[in-house]
Each structure stands twice: as C-alpha cells, then as structure tokens.
Design a protein around this motif. Sequence first.
Motif, PDB file in Angstrom:
ATOM      1  N   ILE A 114       0.838  -1.210   0.000  1.00 55.50           N
ATOM      2  CA  ILE A 114       0.000   0.000   0.000  1.00 55.50           C
ATOM      3  C   ILE A 114       0.864   1.248   0.000  1.00 55.50           C
ATOM      4  O   ILE A 114       0.540   2.250  -0.635  1.00 55.50           O
ATOM      5  N   ARG A 115       1.997   1.186   0.694  1.00 54.93           N
ATOM      6  CA  ARG A 115       2.935   2.315   0.736  1.00 54.93           C
ATOM      7  C   ARG A 115       3.831   2.361  -0.496  1.00 54.93           C
ATOM      8  O   ARG A 115       4.683   3.225  -0.613  1.00 54.93           O
ATOM      9  N   GLY A 116       3.678   1.402  -1.397  1.00 51.05           N
ATOM     10  CA  GLY A 116       4.479   1.380  -2.608  1.00 51.05           C
ATOM     11  C   GLY A 116       5.828   0.712  -2.442  1.00 51.05           C
ATOM     12  O   GLY A 116       6.717   0.907  -3.256  1.00 51.05           O
ATOM     13  N   LYS A 117       5.991  -0.088  -1.393  1.00 51.94           N
ATOM     14  CA  LYS A 117       7.265  -0.764  -1.149  1.00 51.94           C
ATOM     15  C   LYS A 117       7.122  -2.235  -1.529  1.00 51.94           C
ATOM     16  O   LYS A 117       6.297  -2.947  -0.991  1.00 51.94           O
ATOM     17  N   ILE A 118       7.959  -2.662  -2.444  1.00 53.97           N
ATOM     18  CA  ILE A 118       7.896  -4.028  -2.944  1.00 53.97           C
ATOM     19  C   ILE A 118       8.950  -4.913  -2.278  1.00 53.97           C
ATOM     20  O   ILE A 118       8.773  -6.118  -2.189  1.00 53.97           O
ATOM     21  N   TRP A 119      10.070  -4.341  -1.819  1.00 54.63           N
ATOM     22  CA  TRP A 119      11.164  -5.139  -1.281  1.00 54.63           C
ATOM     23  C   TRP A 119      10.747  -6.036  -0.113  1.00 54.63           C
ATOM     24  O   TRP A 119      11.181  -7.193  -0.072  1.00 54.63           O
ATOM     25  N   PRO A 120       9.924  -5.586   0.834  1.00 58.89           N
ATOM     26  CA  PRO A 120       9.507  -6.506   1.896  1.00 58.89           C
ATOM     27  C   PRO A 120       8.765  -7.731   1.357  1.00 58.89           C
ATOM     28  O   PRO A 120       8.919  -8.836   1.885  1.00 58.89           O
ATOM     29  N   LEU A 121       8.012  -7.564   0.291  1.00 63.79           N
ATOM     30  CA  LEU A 121       7.330  -8.705  -0.322  1.00 63.79           C
ATOM     31  C   LEU A 121       8.332  -9.641  -1.007  1.00 63.79           C
ATOM     32  O   LEU A 121       8.153 -10.857  -0.998  1.00 63.79           O
ATOM     33  N   CYS A 122       9.401  -9.086  -1.563  1.00 64.88           N
ATOM     34  CA  CYS A 122      10.462  -9.922  -2.145  1.00 64.88           C
ATOM     35  C   CYS A 122      11.137 -10.756  -1.058  1.00 64.88           C
ATOM     36  O   CYS A 122      11.439 -11.933  -1.278  1.00 64.88           O
ATOM     37  N   LEU A 123      11.370 -10.152   0.112  1.00 63.51           N
ATOM     38  CA  LEU A 123      11.954 -10.901   1.229  1.00 63.51           C
ATOM     39  C   LEU A 123      11.017 -12.023   1.679  1.00 63.51           C
ATOM     40  O   LEU A 123      11.463 -13.125   1.993  1.00 63.51           O
ATOM     41  N   THR A 124       9.722 -11.746   1.679  1.00 68.30           N
ATOM     42  CA  THR A 124       8.752 -12.779   2.032  1.00 68.30           C
ATOM     43  C   THR A 124       8.765 -13.898   0.994  1.00 68.30           C
ATOM     44  O   THR A 124       8.649 -15.079   1.337  1.00 68.30           O
ATOM     45  N   GLY A 125       8.931 -13.544  -0.269  1.00 65.77           N
ATOM     46  CA  GLY A 125       9.049 -14.555  -1.314  1.00 65.77           C
ATOM     47  C   GLY A 125      10.287 -15.427  -1.130  1.00 65.77           C
ATOM     48  O   GLY A 125      10.236 -16.650  -1.337  1.00 65.77           O
ATOM     49  N   LEU A 126      11.398 -14.815  -0.725  1.00 65.90           N
ATOM     50  CA  LEU A 126      12.598 -15.600  -0.444  1.00 65.90           C
ATOM     51  C   LEU A 126      12.376 -16.534   0.745  1.00 65.90           C
ATOM     52  O   LEU A 126      12.838 -17.673   0.747  1.00 65.90           O
ATOM     53  N   ALA A 127      11.668 -16.050   1.757  1.00 73.05           N
ATOM     54  CA  ALA A 127      11.361 -16.903   2.909  1.00 73.05           C
ATOM     55  C   ALA A 127      10.472 -18.070   2.494  1.00 73.05           C
ATOM     56  O   ALA A 127      10.681 -19.206   2.930  1.00 73.05           O
ATOM     57  N   LEU A 128       9.481 -17.797   1.650  1.00 67.57           N
ATOM     58  CA  LEU A 128       8.623 -18.881   1.158  1.00 67.57           C
ATOM     59  C   LEU A 128       9.413 -19.886   0.325  1.00 67.57           C
ATOM     60  O   LEU A 128       9.192 -21.096   0.423  1.00 67.57           O
ATOM     61  N   GLY A 129      10.332 -19.381  -0.480  1.00 72.48           N
ATOM     62  CA  GLY A 129      11.169 -20.265  -1.272  1.00 72.48           C
ATOM     63  C   GLY A 129      12.032 -21.168  -0.400  1.00 72.48           C
ATOM     64  O   GLY A 129      12.141 -22.377  -0.633  1.00 72.48           O
ATOM     65  N   ASN A 130      12.649 -20.579   0.628  1.00 72.22           N
ATOM     66  CA  ASN A 130      13.459 -21.371   1.547  1.00 72.22           C
ATOM     67  C   ASN A 130      12.605 -22.370   2.306  1.00 72.22           C
ATOM     68  O   ASN A 130      13.032 -23.504   2.544  1.00 72.22           O
ATOM     69  N   LEU A 131      11.408 -21.956   2.676  1.00 76.14           N
ATOM     70  CA  LEU A 131      10.501 -22.873   3.365  1.00 76.14           C
ATOM     71  C   LEU A 131      10.165 -24.063   2.470  1.00 76.14           C
ATOM     72  O   LEU A 131      10.166 -25.211   2.922  1.00 76.14           O
ATOM     73  N   GLY A 132       9.902 -23.802   1.199  1.00 77.55           N
ATOM     74  CA  GLY A 132       9.594 -24.891   0.274  1.00 77.55           C
ATOM     75  C   GLY A 132      10.778 -25.800   0.000  1.00 77.55           C
ATOM     76  O   GLY A 132      10.662 -27.024   0.022  1.00 77.55           O
ATOM     77  N   ILE A 133      11.929 -25.192  -0.230  1.00 77.13           N
ATOM     78  CA  ILE A 133      13.124 -25.973  -0.568  1.00 77.13           C
ATOM     79  C   ILE A 133      13.569 -26.830   0.609  1.00 77.13           C
ATOM     80  O   ILE A 133      13.720 -28.048   0.503  1.00 77.13           O
ATOM     81  N   TYR A 134      13.791 -26.169   1.747  1.00 76.54           N
ATOM     82  CA  TYR A 134      14.316 -26.903   2.896  1.00 76.54           C
ATOM     83  C   TYR A 134      13.227 -27.689   3.623  1.00 76.54           C
ATOM     84  O   TYR A 134      13.511 -28.725   4.211  1.00 76.54           O
ATOM     85  N   GLY A 135      11.996 -27.208   3.566  1.00 76.89           N
ATOM     86  CA  GLY A 135      10.902 -27.934   4.206  1.00 76.89           C
ATOM     87  C   GLY A 135      10.630 -29.258   3.530  1.00 76.89           C
ATOM     88  O   GLY A 135      10.376 -30.268   4.189  1.00 76.89           O
ATOM     89  N   ARG A 136      10.695 -29.248   2.212  1.00 69.47           N
ATOM     90  CA  ARG A 136      10.510 -30.505   1.476  1.00 69.47           C
ATOM     91  C   ARG A 136      11.594 -31.502   1.859  1.00 69.47           C
ATOM     92  O   ARG A 136      11.325 -32.680   2.068  1.00 69.47           O
ATOM     93  N   ARG A 137      12.825 -31.040   1.968  1.00 70.39           N
ATOM     94  CA  ARG A 137      13.939 -31.919   2.340  1.00 70.39           C
ATOM     95  C   ARG A 137      13.764 -32.443   3.766  1.00 70.39           C
ATOM     96  O   ARG A 137      13.991 -33.619   4.046  1.00 70.39           O
ATOM     97  N   PHE A 138      13.360 -31.563   4.674  1.00 68.54           N
ATOM     98  CA  PHE A 138      13.240 -31.956   6.074  1.00 68.54           C
ATOM     99  C   PHE A 138      12.083 -32.926   6.295  1.00 68.54           C
ATOM    100  O   PHE A 138      12.208 -33.904   7.021  1.00 68.54           O
ATOM    101  N   VAL A 139      10.956 -32.670   5.649  1.00 71.98           N
ATOM    102  CA  VAL A 139       9.776 -33.507   5.855  1.00 71.98           C
ATOM    103  C   VAL A 139       9.926 -34.861   5.168  1.00 71.98           C
ATOM    104  O   VAL A 139       9.654 -35.899   5.758  1.00 71.98           O
ATOM    105  N   TYR A 140      10.374 -34.869   3.923  1.00 77.07           N
ATOM    106  CA  TYR A 140      10.450 -36.103   3.152  1.00 77.07           C
ATOM    107  C   TYR A 140      11.816 -36.796   3.233  1.00 77.07           C
ATOM    108  O   TYR A 140      11.914 -37.973   2.932  1.00 77.07           O
ATOM    109  N   GLY A 141      12.859 -36.060   3.556  1.00 79.08           N
ATOM    110  CA  GLY A 141      14.189 -36.647   3.644  1.00 79.08           C
ATOM    111  C   GLY A 141      14.796 -36.908   2.294  1.00 79.08           C
ATOM    112  O   GLY A 141      14.226 -36.611   1.245  1.00 79.08           O
ATOM    113  N   GLU A 142      15.997 -37.482   2.299  1.00 81.77           N
ATOM    114  CA  GLU A 142      16.685 -37.724   1.035  1.00 81.77           C
ATOM    115  C   GLU A 142      16.236 -39.008   0.352  1.00 81.77           C
ATOM    116  O   GLU A 142      16.572 -39.261  -0.792  1.00 81.77           O
ATOM    117  N   GLU A 143      15.464 -39.813   1.041  1.00 74.12           N
ATOM    118  CA  GLU A 143      14.985 -41.068   0.475  1.00 74.12           C
ATOM    119  C   GLU A 143      13.709 -40.879  -0.341  1.00 74.12           C
ATOM    120  O   GLU A 143      13.048 -41.838  -0.696  1.00 74.12           O
TER     121      GLU A 143
END
Length: 147
Positions: A114-143
């Motif tokens: 609303i204030r016209g700032k996009i960078w905080p949303l980019c940081l949230t996108g990076l957090a979501l990406g890390n959650l998906g990448i590492y969460g998939r590994r942690f939950v399912y494992g390497e097997e």
Amino acid sequence: MSSVLENITSSSETPYPAWLFSTALLATFTSQNNKVQAVQPAQASSGGLMSMFRRSAKVGIKPSPLSCIGFGGAMALGGWIVRDGAVDDGAGFNMAWSTLYLLVNGGASVRQIIRGKIWPLCLTGLALGNLGIYGRRFVYGEEEKLL
C-alpha cells in the motif's frame, strides 16, 4: 514436473538458498541504517545501535533492523550447517527460521505494498522459497521417491 522437483531436491543440499536470503536481509539492514539516519539525524547524546532501532520503530520500517539482523544471522548459520554436511539438520533449521520469519514479517510485508514498497514482499518470497526448498527436504528426507 519431475525436473522441477529434482531441482528443488538438489538445491536443498546446498547452502545457497539460505545464504541468498541471509544476504538480502543483511543488505536490507544496511540500507535501512542509511535511510533512518537520513530521516531523523542522531542527536549528540544518543547514538549507537539501540538508538537506531528506536528511530526505525518510530519511522515504521518493516522488517525492523533487529528482525533483519536476527533472521539474517540465523539463515547464515543454517546455510553453514548445510555446508558442513548435516543437510537434514540444516534443512530443518532453515525451515523453522523461514517459518518464523513469515509469522513475524509476512503480514507486514503484504501491507507495505500500500505504501508502494515491494522489497519486503520480495523478502517474504525468499522466505517462502526457503521454506519450500528446505521444508521438502526436512519432511520427506533424502529417500524421497519422485513421482
């Protein structure tokens, strides 16, 4: 579809997603420090790191400098854990800290649009990406069996 899953699985074995998020957070802290001083110059009697945190709270900067330092340091440590060879432990650590980042700063980053700032949303996108990448590994494992 399976090549995308293979890329996600292979990137969870590297520290680079966590270090990318960490670098973005620490760069945000550095740029906020300059903006806060430009908005409200420090008085001669009050200086240092704590006064900068107080000024940023008055200005309404999100994510806060303390949040950038804390989460940036935690993600750097998580990347180091993965690099050190404890991939599953590092994946769980990074998943947990990415989830915490989203809980603390996710809603505020969406409201910053609303204030016209996009960078905080980019940081949230990076957090979501890390959650998906590492969460998939942690939950399912390497097997994990790819479909």
